[in-house]
Design an enzyme around this catalytic site. Structure first.
Site, mmCIF file in Angstrom:
data_model
loop_
_atom_site.group_PDB
_atom_site.id
_atom_site.type_symbol
_atom_site.label_atom_id
_atom_site.label_comp_id
_atom_site.label_asym_id
_atom_site.label_seq_id
_atom_site.Cartn_x
_atom_site.Cartn_y
_atom_site.Cartn_z
ATOM 1 N N ASN A 165 0.870 -1.183 0.000
ATOM 2 C CA ASN A 165 0.000 0.000 0.000
ATOM 3 C C ASN A 165 0.902 1.225 0.000
ATOM 4 O OD1 ASN A 165 -1.831 2.033 0.478
ATOM 5 N ND2 ASN A 165 -2.196 1.485 2.621
ATOM 6 N N LYS A 183 0.091 4.291 -0.238
ATOM 7 C CA LYS A 183 -0.534 5.505 0.325
ATOM 8 C C LYS A 183 -0.311 6.677 -0.651
ATOM 9 C CE LYS A 183 0.226 3.518 4.823
ATOM 10 N NZ LYS A 183 0.154 3.698 6.258
ATOM 11 N N HIS A 210 -9.463 1.108 4.982
ATOM 12 C CA HIS A 210 -8.175 1.257 5.679
ATOM 13 C C HIS A 210 -8.377 2.196 6.875
ATOM 14 C CE1 HIS A 210 -4.040 2.504 6.462
ATOM 15 N NE2 HIS A 210 -3.668 1.415 5.818
ATOM 16 N N GLU A 221 -6.767 4.593 7.957
ATOM 17 C CA GLU A 221 -6.579 6.027 7.687
ATOM 18 C C GLU A 221 -7.833 6.621 7.053
ATOM 19 O OE1 GLU A 221 -2.882 5.629 5.563
ATOM 20 O OE2 GLU A 221 -1.880 5.095 7.431
ATOM 21 N N GLU A 247 -5.453 -5.055 10.611
ATOM 22 C CA GLU A 247 -4.426 -4.031 10.792
ATOM 23 C C GLU A 247 -4.685 -3.275 12.093
ATOM 24 O OE1 GLU A 247 -2.408 -2.861 6.908
ATOM 25 O OE2 GLU A 247 -4.180 -1.613 7.088
ATOM 26 N N GLY A 258 2.528 2.053 10.737
ATOM 27 C CA GLY A 258 3.482 3.147 10.604
ATOM 28 C C GLY A 258 4.211 3.505 11.889
ATOM 29 N N SER A 267 3.454 -2.353 10.341
ATOM 30 C CA SER A 267 4.909 -2.387 10.555
ATOM 31 C C SER A 267 5.532 -3.719 10.160
ATOM 32 C CB SER A 267 5.237 -2.025 12.005
ATOM 33 O OG SER A 267 4.844 -0.685 12.270
HETATM 34 C C1 PEP Z 1 -0.693 0.124 6.007
HETATM 35 O O1 PEP Z 1 -0.743 1.297 5.739
HETATM 36 O O2 PEP Z 1 -1.606 -0.630 5.631
HETATM 37 C C2 PEP Z 1 0.445 -0.367 6.783
HETATM 38 C C3 PEP Z 1 0.366 -1.582 7.253
HETATM 39 O O3 PEP Z 1 1.487 0.472 6.971
HETATM 40 P P1 PEP Z 1 2.930 0.108 7.601
HETATM 41 O O4 PEP Z 1 3.346 -1.197 6.984
HETATM 42 O O5 PEP Z 1 3.824 1.246 7.203
HETATM 43 O O6 PEP Z 1 2.741 -0.017 9.071
#
Ligand code: PEP
Length: 258
Positions: A11, A13, A98, A100, A170, A176, A216
């Site tokens: 992803n 973003k 997601h 976000e 998630e 992040g 992460s």
């Molecule tokens: C994400 O945005 O779906 C995500 C898992 O980000 P990160 O891997 O940077 O934690």
């Protein structure tokens, strides 16, 4: 052959111009050409979807959008992009709900369910995201919150639609932050999600459901997740932004799931 083919999705973003996205694909594809046991996807920004899909043509790389309109196929919805329009430019699926989107753009369970519906109706694969906040985990409500999010997604689906969806767990506190869930936490939640899916549908549907872990994930920890019995791949943010690193992550996931 494994019942559930592992799936790793990057992803991106709000990163990468069209030129950068195409250069990425050009560098990435040769590095994963030998990977046959893992399905791989990337989710660029809307403006890069068409060019990335063209660059990926002839490969097995899946292209996904990061969001989709709740309405469609056309209409007076300024700023929105319909699922059919995503399919037209070569998308295979859509990341829906997601954290976000839920957090910064007010997406409720009902909006997420509507987006899953639109995605399915356009014959695209929804990758529907669920996950609790840190406050919710610390309050001991993680399982309840995530189960509520899951039931909102599953509720409107017909039994024949159940196999056409992928879930991503998630935890918001892991995205992040560099603080991934422990394998124990991920496995416990994935098992709970699969059991809930069985309640919503049946045992074969639950056994076939792919549940990705996200938060992460790196080249160093991917194997610890993909070797878990109920983790079927990963949704990867930061660690998917460089083609070499993401290719290595995919390769390590394959070793773990072999
Ligand atoms: C994400 O945005 O779906 C995500 C898992 O980000 P990160 O891997 O940077 O934690």
């Amino acid at each position: 052959m494994a019942l559930r083919t592992p799936l790793i999705i990057g992803n991106w973003k709000m990163h990468k111009t069209v030129a950068e996205a195409v250069a990425y694909v050009t560098a990435f594809l040769p590095q994963v050409a030998q990977v046959t046991d893992v399905e791989i996807g990337i989710a660029p920004v809307f403006t890069a979807l068409s060019s990335v899909a063209t660059a990926a043509k002839g490969s097995t790389l899946r292209v996904l959008a990061q969001d989709v309109a709740t309405e469609g196929p056309t209409g007076a919805f300024t700023g929105e992009v319909a699922a059919e329009m995503l399919r037209e430019v070569g998308c295979y699926g859509v990341i829906v709900g997601h954290s976000e989107r839920r957090r910064y753009y007010g997406e409720t369970d009902a909006i997420v369910a509507a987006k899953v519906r639109r995605t399915l109706d356009a014959q695209l694969l929804p990758v529907a995201c669920v996950g609790e906040t840190l406050d919710e985990r610390e309050a001991g409500t993680a399982l309840t919150v995530v189960e509520r999010q899951l039931r909102a997604i599953a509720g409107p689906l017909t039994p024949d639609e159940a196999p056409r969806i992928v879930l991503a767990y998630e935890p918001v506190w892991a995205i992040g932050t560099g603080r991934a869930a422990t394998p124990e936490v991920a496995q416990a939640m994935h098992r709970h999600l699969r059991a809930t899916w069985e309640e919503c549908f049946d045992a074969p549907a639950a056994a076939a459901l792919r549940i990705l872990y996200g938060g992460s994930v790196t080249t160093d920890n991917i194997a610890a997740f993909t070797s878990l019995p109920d983790v079927d791949g990963a949704l990867v943010g930061g660690a998917s932004l460089a083609p070499d690193g993401f290719a290595q992550l995919v390769q390590r996931s394959q070793v773990a799931s072999a």
